[in-house]
Design a protein around this motif. Sequence first.
Motif, PDB file in Angstrom:
ATOM      1  N   GLY A 290       0.899  -1.223  -0.047  1.00  0.00           N
ATOM      2  CA  GLY A 290       0.013  -0.092  -0.012  1.00  0.00           C
ATOM      3  C   GLY A 290       0.922   1.294   0.009  1.00  0.00           C
ATOM      4  O   GLY A 290       0.300   2.275   0.075  1.00  0.00           O
ATOM      5  N   GLY A 291       2.257   0.988  -0.200  1.00  0.00           N
ATOM      6  CA  GLY A 291       3.067   2.551  -0.084  1.00  0.00           C
ATOM      7  C   GLY A 291       3.304   2.724   1.357  1.00  0.00           C
ATOM      8  O   GLY A 291       3.197   2.123   2.437  1.00  0.00           O
ATOM      9  N   LEU A 292       3.540   4.096   1.565  1.00  0.00           N
ATOM     10  CA  LEU A 292       4.255   4.371   2.724  1.00  0.00           C
ATOM     11  C   LEU A 292       3.056   4.496   3.791  1.00  0.00           C
ATOM     12  O   LEU A 292       3.053   4.298   4.783  1.00  0.00           O
ATOM     13  CB  LEU A 292       4.707   6.057   2.535  1.00  0.00           C
ATOM     14  CG  LEU A 292       5.112   6.832   3.790  1.00  0.00           C
ATOM     15  CD1 LEU A 292       6.409   6.142   4.338  1.00  0.00           C
ATOM     16  CD2 LEU A 292       5.583   8.282   3.556  1.00  0.00           C
ATOM     17  N   LEU A 293       1.822   5.052   3.413  1.00  0.00           N
ATOM     18  CA  LEU A 293       0.736   5.448   4.159  1.00  0.00           C
ATOM     19  C   LEU A 293      -0.582   4.760   3.649  1.00  0.00           C
ATOM     20  O   LEU A 293      -0.885   5.153   2.623  1.00  0.00           O
ATOM     21  CB  LEU A 293       0.571   6.781   4.553  1.00  0.00           C
ATOM     22  CG  LEU A 293      -0.628   7.299   5.208  1.00  0.00           C
ATOM     23  CD1 LEU A 293      -0.488   6.636   6.837  1.00  0.00           C
ATOM     24  CD2 LEU A 293      -0.821   8.670   5.454  1.00  0.00           C
ATOM     25  N   THR A 294      -1.190   4.075   4.403  1.00  0.00           N
ATOM     26  CA  THR A 294      -2.395   3.378   4.119  1.00  0.00           C
ATOM     27  C   THR A 294      -3.431   3.659   5.271  1.00  0.00           C
ATOM     28  O   THR A 294      -3.315   3.540   6.343  1.00  0.00           O
ATOM     29  CB  THR A 294      -2.436   1.741   3.779  1.00  0.00           C
ATOM     30  OG1 THR A 294      -1.369   1.450   3.041  1.00  0.00           O
ATOM     31  CG2 THR A 294      -3.650   1.280   3.504  1.00  0.00           C
ATOM     32  N   VAL A 295      -4.570   4.394   4.693  1.00  0.00           N
ATOM     33  CA  VAL A 295      -5.721   4.631   5.658  1.00  0.00           C
ATOM     34  C   VAL A 295      -6.517   3.623   5.351  1.00  0.00           C
ATOM     35  O   VAL A 295      -7.343   3.668   4.243  1.00  0.00           O
ATOM     36  CB  VAL A 295      -6.153   5.948   5.500  1.00  0.00           C
ATOM     37  CG1 VAL A 295      -7.195   6.256   6.406  1.00  0.00           C
ATOM     38  CG2 VAL A 295      -5.034   6.971   5.815  1.00  0.00           C
ATOM     39  N   ILE A 296      -7.203   2.902   6.449  1.00  0.00           N
ATOM     40  CA  ILE A 296      -8.420   2.037   6.214  1.00  0.00           C
ATOM     41  C   ILE A 296      -9.499   2.475   7.043  1.00  0.00           C
ATOM     42  O   ILE A 296      -9.602   2.628   8.305  1.00  0.00           O
ATOM     43  CB  ILE A 296      -7.997   0.626   6.783  1.00  0.00           C
ATOM     44  CG1 ILE A 296      -6.704  -0.035   6.203  1.00  0.00           C
ATOM     45  CG2 ILE A 296      -9.176  -0.322   6.657  1.00  0.00           C
ATOM     46  CD1 ILE A 296      -6.252  -1.258   6.743  1.00  0.00           C
ATOM     47  N   SER A 297     -10.575   2.905   6.329  1.00  0.00           N
ATOM     48  CA  SER A 297     -11.816   3.564   6.765  1.00  0.00           C
ATOM     49  C   SER A 297     -12.592   2.455   7.211  1.00  0.00           C
ATOM     50  O   SER A 297     -13.165   1.880   6.247  1.00  0.00           O
ATOM     51  CB  SER A 297     -12.250   4.660   5.956  1.00  0.00           C
ATOM     52  OG  SER A 297     -13.619   4.992   6.367  1.00  0.00           O
ATOM     53  N   PHE A 298     -13.364   2.446   8.581  1.00  0.00           N
ATOM     54  CA  PHE A 298     -14.486   1.584   8.803  1.00  0.00           C
ATOM     55  C   PHE A 298     -15.447   2.163   9.020  1.00  0.00           C
ATOM     56  O   PHE A 298     -16.658   1.800   9.872  1.00  0.00           O
ATOM     57  CB  PHE A 298     -14.013   0.833  10.149  1.00  0.00           C
ATOM     58  CG  PHE A 298     -12.728   0.091   9.981  1.00  0.00           C
ATOM     59  CD1 PHE A 298     -12.821  -1.321   9.437  1.00  0.00           C
ATOM     60  CD2 PHE A 298     -11.471   0.548  10.272  1.00  0.00           C
ATOM     61  CE1 PHE A 298     -11.695  -1.901   9.353  1.00  0.00           C
ATOM     62  CE2 PHE A 298     -10.327  -0.224  10.160  1.00  0.00           C
ATOM     63  CZ  PHE A 298     -10.409  -1.587   9.661  1.00  0.00           C
ATOM     64  N   ARG A 299     -15.633   3.565   8.620  1.00  0.00           N
ATOM     65  CA  ARG A 299     -16.824   4.136   8.843  1.00  0.00           C
ATOM     66  C   ARG A 299     -18.291   3.605   8.544  1.00  0.00           C
ATOM     67  O   ARG A 299     -19.299   3.854   9.231  1.00  0.00           O
ATOM     68  CB  ARG A 299     -16.714   5.665   7.999  1.00  0.00           C
ATOM     69  CG  ARG A 299     -17.781   6.577   8.413  1.00  0.00           C
ATOM     70  CD  ARG A 299     -17.682   7.903   7.629  1.00  0.00           C
ATOM     71  NE  ARG A 299     -18.828   8.884   7.935  1.00  0.00           N
ATOM     72  CZ  ARG A 299     -18.736  10.212   7.680  1.00  0.00           C
ATOM     73  NH1 ARG A 299     -17.748  10.668   6.907  1.00  0.00           N
ATOM     74  NH2 ARG A 299     -19.583  10.964   7.687  1.00  0.00           N
ATOM     75  N   HIS A 300     -18.419   2.955   7.484  1.00  0.00           N
ATOM     76  CA  HIS A 300     -19.518   2.150   6.857  1.00  0.00           C
ATOM     77  C   HIS A 300     -19.458   0.787   7.197  1.00  0.00           C
ATOM     78  O   HIS A 300     -20.026   0.027   6.418  1.00  0.00           O
ATOM     79  CB  HIS A 300     -19.480   2.492   5.378  1.00  0.00           C
ATOM     80  CG  HIS A 300     -19.764   4.059   5.078  1.00  0.00           C
ATOM     81  ND1 HIS A 300     -20.780   4.737   5.450  1.00  0.00           N
ATOM     82  CD2 HIS A 300     -18.747   4.789   4.386  1.00  0.00           C
ATOM     83  CE1 HIS A 300     -20.633   5.994   5.205  1.00  0.00           C
ATOM     84  NE2 HIS A 300     -19.549   5.941   4.485  1.00  0.00           N
ATOM     85  N   CYS A 301     -18.888   0.502   8.184  1.00  0.00           N
ATOM     86  CA  CYS A 301     -18.792  -1.003   8.656  1.00  0.00           C
ATOM     87  C   CYS A 301     -19.650  -1.388   9.762  1.00  0.00           C
ATOM     88  O   CYS A 301     -19.734  -0.387  10.716  1.00  0.00           O
ATOM     89  CB  CYS A 301     -17.027  -1.512   8.975  1.00  0.00           C
ATOM     90  SG  CYS A 301     -16.528  -1.240   7.329  1.00  0.00           S
ATOM     91  N   ASN A 302     -20.390  -2.245   9.906  1.00  0.00           N
ATOM     92  CA  ASN A 302     -20.883  -2.915  11.125  1.00  0.00           C
ATOM     93  C   ASN A 302     -20.153  -3.153  12.353  1.00  0.00           C
ATOM     94  O   ASN A 302     -18.945  -3.294  12.090  1.00  0.00           O
ATOM     95  CB  ASN A 302     -22.002  -3.968  10.848  1.00  0.00           C
ATOM     96  CG  ASN A 302     -21.003  -5.338  10.477  1.00  0.00           C
ATOM     97  OD1 ASN A 302     -19.971  -5.445  10.835  1.00  0.00           O
ATOM     98  ND2 ASN A 302     -21.897  -6.013   9.753  1.00  0.00           N
ATOM     99  N   SER A 303     -20.543  -3.287  13.323  1.00  0.00           N
ATOM    100  CA  SER A 303     -19.800  -3.478  14.795  1.00  0.00           C
ATOM    101  C   SER A 303     -19.029  -4.575  14.647  1.00  0.00           C
ATOM    102  O   SER A 303     -17.726  -4.822  15.090  1.00  0.00           O
ATOM    103  CB  SER A 303     -20.664  -3.745  15.944  1.00  0.00           C
ATOM    104  OG  SER A 303     -21.519  -4.671  15.976  1.00  0.00           O
ATOM    105  N   GLU A 304     -19.408  -5.899  14.063  1.00  0.00           N
ATOM    106  CA  GLU A 304     -18.557  -7.142  14.113  1.00  0.00           C
ATOM    107  C   GLU A 304     -17.493  -6.779  13.075  1.00  0.00           C
ATOM    108  O   GLU A 304     -16.368  -7.194  13.416  1.00  0.00           O
ATOM    109  CB  GLU A 304     -19.522  -8.015  13.262  1.00  0.00           C
ATOM    110  CG  GLU A 304     -20.450  -8.798  14.226  1.00  0.00           C
ATOM    111  CD  GLU A 304     -21.084  -9.885  13.922  1.00  0.00           C
ATOM    112  OE1 GLU A 304     -21.114 -10.849  14.515  1.00  0.00           O
ATOM    113  OE2 GLU A 304     -21.547 -10.027  12.507  1.00  0.00           O
TER     114      GLU A 304
END
Length: 621
Positions: A438-452
Amino acid sequence: MHDNYVVGNVTSIDGLKISVLMNEQSNLESFHCDGVIYDGISIGSYIGIIRGSHKIICRVEKEFLQDKKNEPSVQEFSRDRFERYIEVSLVGDIYRGVFEFGIKRFPMIFNEAVLLTEDEIRSILQKGASNSSQKLSIGESVSNHIPVDLAWDKLFNTHIGIFGNTGSGKSNTLTKIYTELFAKENTEIVENFGGNSKFVIFDFNGEYIKDGVLHHGKNSVKLSTLSNKGEKLPLTSRVFWDIETLSILYSATEKTQRPFLKSAIKYYVDHVKHDITSETIIQGLGSSFYNIFKQNNNKEMLSLLHKSLDIIDFDTKATYYDKQGEAIDLSWLNALWHSQSNTYYTKEGVYLHSIETNEIVSKSEGFVYALRHTGAFNVIRRLTATEKLRVAVHSQLIYFLAYGKVNFEHINPLIQRIESRSDFIEKTIRLSEDQEDGGLLTVISFRHCNSEAKKMIPLLVAKQLYDEHKKKVSDASGIMKTVHLIIDEAHNILSSQSTREEESWKDYRLEVFEEIIKEGRKFGFYITLASQRPYDISPTIVSQLHNYFIHRLVNEQDLKMIANTVNTLDTISRNQIPTLAPGQCIITGTSFEMPLLIQVEKLSKEKSPTSESADLVKLLT
């Protein structure tokens, strides 16, 4: 020109407590002398005590008045009746213009107390960064408005904790320190590190995916369990079919469910291709058919087979023909369970408890032929990874039930989790032949994910990053690569107070991160945590952090957690935490000789994370 501006004299030395009698004109806000401006004395400020050629540096901790007449019966106030005292603690020593932390020597009675110049105060505040050529700007001291730099080469090779209530400036601080770090990319990071450092951010609220935040070349992965349009995390087949990965994704318990899942993977996964082949699935379904009617001892087995057949769209009521064109007898697939006789029986009233083995084999072979030569075969060839897993565990459970190797009630919760979680796993994970960088910096967004998904996917990513990096470093002669895992709103996955999951699984989740934070530094794997509720996070994890950026906290439990785990905080700094203004922050830890109270510089709107409060005035326009 005066070398020193004298404001008092030492009158008492009681261990580390030094009392200073102040002069009458020592309570001004600032002083001017020979073109030099000095800040006045207040709690938390610094003064010097002259002893010979040394200037002993102290921090003001207490201020009080003493009645010279000592006559309580006399209530009148007069200016010359009281003397002003301050109580100070030893910080360090300036000798020949060089400041050193630590108690080198004690003052003596009547030694003169003097104000410090701005350069002297700067040398105290900047001691950690003054000897380093790798500096980044963070803000300024609250009391003196002196710019404060941090030595990033001594900060980012440690575990960092950033804590503060909502609106205290926690997200701005996190973004600020990493924005400053990545701003050096054209020199230190890219050229000197040679691409050997990787930064991964777990973004639970989607605050850091906006263009311009942190780094212009970041790789943003926006996961979603709400639709199939979200991006997916790449996993190799080898990683996905690893028992550790599957145990995390499906919360397999250690003593019963994990051994069962491991046996299913061992039997069904081709360890050369790292996948479950179509032929293996067909053979597994054929064996399930045979075991069901050969043993004929559990009512759940045929139901499990039907679940697998539903996955491959096999119609048990349709008519299928063999190569001679004769209809294949699959009536047993629609058999019922007779509870009193403990046996399957057909709708025609035929009980299947005394069927010859040859007939069972014949029926099983016909079933397998139907699987290979109907539309079901094309479906089998297109099965996703989670669908293959579901068929495999159904078939394995049928085998275990048939021969009494497991209790259905112990394994069924795992089967249900596999069925329920497969949907969000398909939406968030994709299998890739090669491990993608993913290169130097990878941001993984969980904003639209359920609690599990918010609990399982971060744990999976963290463990895989740590295990892979640990193996690389262990095979090398030293730490030539580093991984930096940044977890915003860390209480989402590091909570020790959560009651929404089984205790055993919560223990496993915390054990994984506790191992990382205890052992990661030795392998060049570092964690930065940010949270508004430090009390919710495991005390073991909080206590293993090396450096802390503490914003305003008012909850009593949070304050107790900080007091019990951060041993580098002094009494004054600890008492200031509930009253810190937005953006103010106390920095303390192993990379700092003493706590620093600073005002973190506010980032521009373009570089700030999307964490600001709503502007209600705009709603009126």
